[in-house]
Design a protein around this motif. Structure first.
Motif, PDB file in Angstrom:
ATOM      1  N   GLY A   1       8.754  10.867  11.789  1.00  0.00           N
ATOM      2  CA  GLY A   1       9.843  10.824  10.908  1.00  0.00           C
ATOM      3  C   GLY A   1       9.738  10.567   9.375  1.00  0.00           C
ATOM      4  N   LEU A   2       8.512  10.652   9.228  1.00  0.00           N
ATOM      5  CA  LEU A   2       8.198  10.310   7.707  1.00  0.00           C
ATOM      6  C   LEU A   2       8.213  11.736   6.921  1.00  0.00           C
ATOM      7  CD1 LEU A   2       4.758   8.319   7.847  1.00  0.00           C
ATOM      8  CD2 LEU A   2       7.154   7.650   8.311  1.00  0.00           C
ATOM      9  N   LYS A   3       9.565  12.158   6.610  1.00  0.00           N
ATOM     10  CA  LYS A   3      10.081  13.530   6.079  1.00  0.00           C
ATOM     11  C   LYS A   3       9.110  13.710   4.636  1.00  0.00           C
ATOM     12  CE  LYS A   3      14.049  13.352   8.492  1.00  0.00           C
ATOM     13  NZ  LYS A   3      15.723  13.709   8.678  1.00  0.00           N
ATOM     14  N   SER A   4       9.017  12.501   3.858  1.00  0.00           N
ATOM     15  CA  SER A   4       8.645  13.034   2.439  1.00  0.00           C
ATOM     16  C   SER A   4       7.286  12.218   2.078  1.00  0.00           C
ATOM     17  CB  SER A   4       9.566  12.069   1.326  1.00  0.00           C
ATOM     18  OG  SER A   4      11.024  12.362   1.893  1.00  0.00           O
ATOM     19  N   SER A   5       6.400  12.018   3.038  1.00  0.00           N
ATOM     20  CA  SER A   5       5.027  11.624   2.998  1.00  0.00           C
ATOM     21  C   SER A   5       4.036  12.967   3.009  1.00  0.00           C
ATOM     22  CB  SER A   5       4.695  10.409   3.977  1.00  0.00           C
ATOM     23  OG  SER A   5       5.708   9.352   3.853  1.00  0.00           O
ATOM     24  N   THR A   6       3.383  12.555   2.000  1.00  0.00           N
ATOM     25  CA  THR A   6       2.019  13.551   1.946  1.00  0.00           C
ATOM     26  C   THR A   6       0.807  12.759   1.495  1.00  0.00           C
ATOM     27  OG1 THR A   6       3.320  15.270   0.949  1.00  0.00           O
ATOM     28  CG2 THR A   6       0.945  15.465   0.912  1.00  0.00           C
ATOM     29  N   PHE A   7      -0.260  12.806   2.405  1.00  0.00           N
ATOM     30  CA  PHE A   7      -1.535  11.823   2.130  1.00  0.00           C
ATOM     31  C   PHE A   7      -2.416  12.657   1.583  1.00  0.00           C
ATOM     32  CE2 PHE A   7       1.321   9.850   5.421  1.00  0.00           C
ATOM     33  CZ  PHE A   7       1.263   8.676   5.026  1.00  0.00           C
ATOM     34  N   ARG A   8      -3.259  12.383   0.747  1.00  0.00           N
ATOM     35  CA  ARG A   8      -4.274  13.141   0.287  1.00  0.00           C
ATOM     36  C   ARG A   8      -5.666  12.438   0.423  1.00  0.00           C
ATOM     37  NH1 ARG A   8      -2.067  16.756   0.847  1.00  0.00           N
ATOM     38  NH2 ARG A   8      -1.073  18.228  -0.680  1.00  0.00           N
ATOM     39  N   ASN A   9      -5.607  11.191   1.087  1.00  0.00           N
ATOM     40  CA  ASN A   9      -6.832  10.184   1.395  1.00  0.00           C
ATOM     41  C   ASN A   9      -6.484   9.238   2.220  1.00  0.00           C
ATOM     42  OD1 ASN A   9      -5.996   7.918  -0.587  1.00  0.00           O
ATOM     43  ND2 ASN A   9      -6.371   9.420  -2.061  1.00  0.00           N
ATOM     44  N   ALA A  10      -7.451   8.415   2.754  1.00  0.00           N
ATOM     45  CA  ALA A  10      -7.283   7.534   3.759  1.00  0.00           C
ATOM     46  C   ALA A  10      -6.754   5.986   3.139  1.00  0.00           C
ATOM     47  CB  ALA A  10      -8.358   7.389   4.661  1.00  0.00           C
ATOM     48  N   SER A  11      -6.964   5.818   1.961  1.00  0.00           N
ATOM     49  CA  SER A  11      -6.946   4.489   1.326  1.00  0.00           C
ATOM     50  C   SER A  11      -5.615   4.192   0.366  1.00  0.00           C
ATOM     51  CB  SER A  11      -8.184   4.319   0.368  1.00  0.00           C
ATOM     52  OG  SER A  11      -8.434   5.092  -0.573  1.00  0.00           O
ATOM     53  N   GLY A  12      -5.014   5.437  -0.297  1.00  0.00           N
ATOM     54  CA  GLY A  12      -4.216   5.255  -1.176  1.00  0.00           C
ATOM     55  C   GLY A  12      -4.698   5.355  -2.526  1.00  0.00           C
ATOM     56  N   TRP A  13      -5.808   5.714  -2.771  1.00  0.00           N
ATOM     57  CA  TRP A  13      -6.527   6.059  -3.929  1.00  0.00           C
ATOM     58  C   TRP A  13      -5.752   7.009  -4.681  1.00  0.00           C
ATOM     59  CZ3 TRP A  13     -10.312   3.207  -6.198  1.00  0.00           C
ATOM     60  CH2 TRP A  13     -10.907   3.643  -7.297  1.00  0.00           C
ATOM     61  N   PRO A  14      -5.545   6.495  -6.188  1.00  0.00           N
ATOM     62  CA  PRO A  14      -4.592   7.599  -7.002  1.00  0.00           C
ATOM     63  C   PRO A  14      -4.729   9.032  -6.782  1.00  0.00           C
ATOM     64  CG  PRO A  14      -5.329   5.592  -8.205  1.00  0.00           C
ATOM     65  CD  PRO A  14      -5.958   5.543  -6.820  1.00  0.00           C
ATOM     66  N   ASP A  15      -3.782   9.584  -6.560  1.00  0.00           N
ATOM     67  CA  ASP A  15      -3.762  11.104  -6.587  1.00  0.00           C
ATOM     68  C   ASP A  15      -2.437  11.705  -6.754  1.00  0.00           C
ATOM     69  OD1 ASP A  15      -3.353  13.865  -5.128  1.00  0.00           O
ATOM     70  OD2 ASP A  15      -5.632  13.630  -4.791  1.00  0.00           O
ATOM     71  N   PRO A  16      -2.232  12.569  -7.546  1.00  0.00           N
ATOM     72  CA  PRO A  16      -0.817  13.060  -7.943  1.00  0.00           C
ATOM     73  C   PRO A  16      -0.035  13.648  -6.836  1.00  0.00           C
ATOM     74  CG  PRO A  16      -2.453  14.454  -8.952  1.00  0.00           C
ATOM     75  CD  PRO A  16      -3.099  13.336  -8.365  1.00  0.00           C
ATOM     76  N   GLN A  17      -0.520  13.756  -5.673  1.00  0.00           N
ATOM     77  CA  GLN A  17       0.071  14.479  -4.429  1.00  0.00           C
ATOM     78  C   GLN A  17      -0.179  13.544  -3.282  1.00  0.00           C
ATOM     79  OE1 GLN A  17      -2.204  18.120  -4.219  1.00  0.00           O
ATOM     80  NE2 GLN A  17      -0.634  19.380  -4.792  1.00  0.00           N
ATOM     81  N   HIS A  18      -0.540  12.332  -3.644  1.00  0.00           N
ATOM     82  CA  HIS A  18      -0.458  11.337  -2.712  1.00  0.00           C
ATOM     83  C   HIS A  18       0.837  10.794  -2.793  1.00  0.00           C
ATOM     84  CE1 HIS A  18      -2.732   8.897   0.575  1.00  0.00           C
ATOM     85  NE2 HIS A  18      -1.706   7.752   0.052  1.00  0.00           N
ATOM     86  N   LEU A  19       2.009  10.661  -1.812  1.00  0.00           N
ATOM     87  CA  LEU A  19       2.951  10.166  -2.210  1.00  0.00           C
ATOM     88  C   LEU A  19       3.787   9.869  -0.985  1.00  0.00           C
ATOM     89  CD1 LEU A  19       4.271  12.773  -5.114  1.00  0.00           C
ATOM     90  CD2 LEU A  19       3.486  10.626  -5.399  1.00  0.00           C
ATOM     91  N   MET A  20       4.624   8.798  -1.009  1.00  0.00           N
ATOM     92  CA  MET A  20       5.507   8.462   0.147  1.00  0.00           C
ATOM     93  C   MET A  20       6.876   7.843  -0.446  1.00  0.00           C
ATOM     94  SD  MET A  20       3.088   6.156   2.559  1.00  0.00           S
ATOM     95  CE  MET A  20       4.161   6.189   3.951  1.00  0.00           C
ATOM     96  N   THR A  21       7.915   7.522   0.459  1.00  0.00           N
ATOM     97  CA  THR A  21       8.970   6.798  -0.120  1.00  0.00           C
ATOM     98  C   THR A  21       9.218   5.563   0.590  1.00  0.00           C
ATOM     99  OG1 THR A  21      10.456   7.649   1.794  1.00  0.00           O
ATOM    100  CG2 THR A  21      10.206   9.125  -0.451  1.00  0.00           C
ATOM    101  N   ALA A  22      10.020   4.650  -0.164  1.00  0.00           N
ATOM    102  CA  ALA A  22      10.180   3.347   0.499  1.00  0.00           C
ATOM    103  C   ALA A  22      10.965   3.626   2.154  1.00  0.00           C
ATOM    104  CB  ALA A  22      11.088   2.591  -0.384  1.00  0.00           C
ATOM    105  N   ARG A  23      11.628   4.433   2.322  1.00  0.00           N
ATOM    106  CA  ARG A  23      12.445   4.561   3.686  1.00  0.00           C
ATOM    107  C   ARG A  23      11.077   4.919   4.467  1.00  0.00           C
ATOM    108  NH1 ARG A  23      17.339   4.947   4.133  1.00  0.00           N
ATOM    109  NH2 ARG A  23      17.942   5.764   1.951  1.00  0.00           N
ATOM    110  N   ASP A  24      10.290   6.010   3.955  1.00  0.00           N
ATOM    111  CA  ASP A  24       9.361   6.215   4.899  1.00  0.00           C
ATOM    112  C   ASP A  24       8.327   5.108   5.511  1.00  0.00           C
ATOM    113  OD1 ASP A  24      10.240   9.115   5.109  1.00  0.00           O
ATOM    114  OD2 ASP A  24       8.406   9.852   4.002  1.00  0.00           O
TER     115      ASP A  24
END
Length: 394
Positions: free
Chosen positions: A155-178
């Motif tokens: 149900g994490l509708k808006s989350s896109t992961f580009r790495n495992a750590s959260g290292w800065p990446d312009p496409q690595h994004l989530m929302t507070a709700r997710d």
């Protein structure tokens, strides 16, 4: 259409319910609050009710809070028996070289899965994340794809992961709700591993200069306060600011809070305490119905029974402001009469709970029994009876 109404006082007579394991979303937040956070959500774990929110669906860099998804993936591997706590995973040069917060894994060495989990959760080790990702998926890139895919399923509708750590990446994004949904899922699905999130420190490795063991503390400021907090994860990058995904339990209530975009660790700590205190002190849970309870009865059209019980299939409790008095209305609506045949368990009505003009919850009501359709002669007689005297005379 038939509609039934109960006041708050009638509802209070209904038997108490136990807390549900996984929260359900509500229709509107209960209150308004000023916050320094750029994005924020505070919700009740048991009812799923959003107490406060601000830009909760705005995409943001989750920083190390995305490590919650990394740990979740590891928990599932452990549950499936594909991974064991005492498995030793190899450390690649990529994992060893990663910057930022680190567990300080040795290049070319092997590290136990349990230690790596503590490195991720307690120490926020970027290197530990990569070791786990490579151990599970072969590459961190493939692991990130798996995170995104599994996140959508959760149900994490808006989350896109580009790495495992959260290292800065312009496409690595989530929302507070997710992030709030993910915290719920961790607590509900993997309670046997949740204790890692309340661990205040972890010692791993030897400092090359001092030759002493390296002990790092958990960065979650709420763990060091007397407020019932027992998890989950902080985050910080220059782009995102300081963030926190947290959960706390007091008595029978558990709250989940996510915020991001604060300017300092001190600001994060103060805001976390303030928001949690508001959620616990100004709102409470009201228990309405137990799963299996008969909420009402409905008339039946041309059936071998004149009425049928309407049953709720879940525990229902509401989170409401404590000062709420006499403002709760429970509405049961359905097409009257309900035509036979009716199979037990079929959704035939809807229960709506409102606080003033706000819909707080909507749940289906199910047929509590099987009702067969009358034969041709019986239907003729029942139809005439209903038209002359109503359903109770069938």
């Amino acid at each position: 259409m038939r509609v039934s109404l109960w006041s708050k006082y009638a509802v209070a007579a209904v038997a108490a319910v136990v807390a549900v394991a996984v929260a359900r979303p509500s229709f509107a937040q209960l209150g308004q609050v000023e916050t320094l956070a750029k994005q924020m959500i505070l919700l009740d774990y048991d009812t799923g009710t959003v107490i406060f929110e601000k830009n909760a669906d705005e995409l943001m860099p989750p920083s190390s809070m995305s490590k919650l998804m990394t740990a979740f993936m590891v928990f599932e591997q452990l549950e499936a028996g594909k991974l064991r706590m005492d498995d030793m995973l190899p450390v690649s040069e990529k994992a060893w070289r990663i910057q930022g917060s680190k567990m300080f894994v040795p290049i070319g060495g092997r590290v136990k899965v349990e230690d790596l989990l503590k490195g991720v959760i307690v120490q926020s080790g970027n290197d530990a994340c990569i070791v786990l990702a490579e151990g599970i998926a072969g590459t961190e890139e493939r692991f990130a794809e798996m995170m995104t895919e599994r996140g959508k399923q959760l149900g994490l509708k808006s989350s896109t992961f580009r790495n495992a750590s959260g290292w800065p990446d312009p496409q690595h994004l989530m929302t507070a709700r997710d992030l709030a949904i993910l915290a719920q899922q961790i607590i509900a699905r993997h309670p046997q591993y949740y204790h890692f999130y309340s661990q205040k420190e972890f010692t791993y490795g030897i400092d090359g200069a001092t030759k002493k063991p390296i002990t790092q503390g958990n960065r979650n400021p709420l763990l060091y306060k007397d407020g019932g907090a027992d998890g989950l994860k902080t985050g910080h990058t220059e782009a995102a600011g300081y963030g926190l995904t947290a959960s706390a339990k007091r008595g029978d209530r558990r709250l989940i809070m996510v915020f991001n975009g604060l300017k300092s660790m001190n600001e994060r700590s103060r805001e976390a305490e303030r928001l949690l205190e508001l959620g616990f002190s100004q709102f409470d849970n009201y228990k309405l119905f137990t799963a299996g309870a008969v909420v009402d009865e409905a008339d039946v059209w041309l059936g071998n029974a004149g009425r049928i019980p309407l049953v709720i299939d879940r525990n229902l409790a509401l989170t409401l402001p404590r000062q709420t008095k006499g403002n709760i209305k429970v509405t049961v609506s359905y097409d009257n009469p309900i035509p036979a045949p009716i199979a037990k368990g079929t959704p035939v009505a809807k229960l709506t709970v409102m606080n003033r003009d706000t819909v707080v919850s909507e749940v289906p009501l199910l047929a509590g029994a099987d009702v067969q359709q009358l034969g041709f002669t019986g239907r003729i007689g029942a139809a005439v009876s209903y038209l002359l005297w109503g359903a109770n005379k069938q």
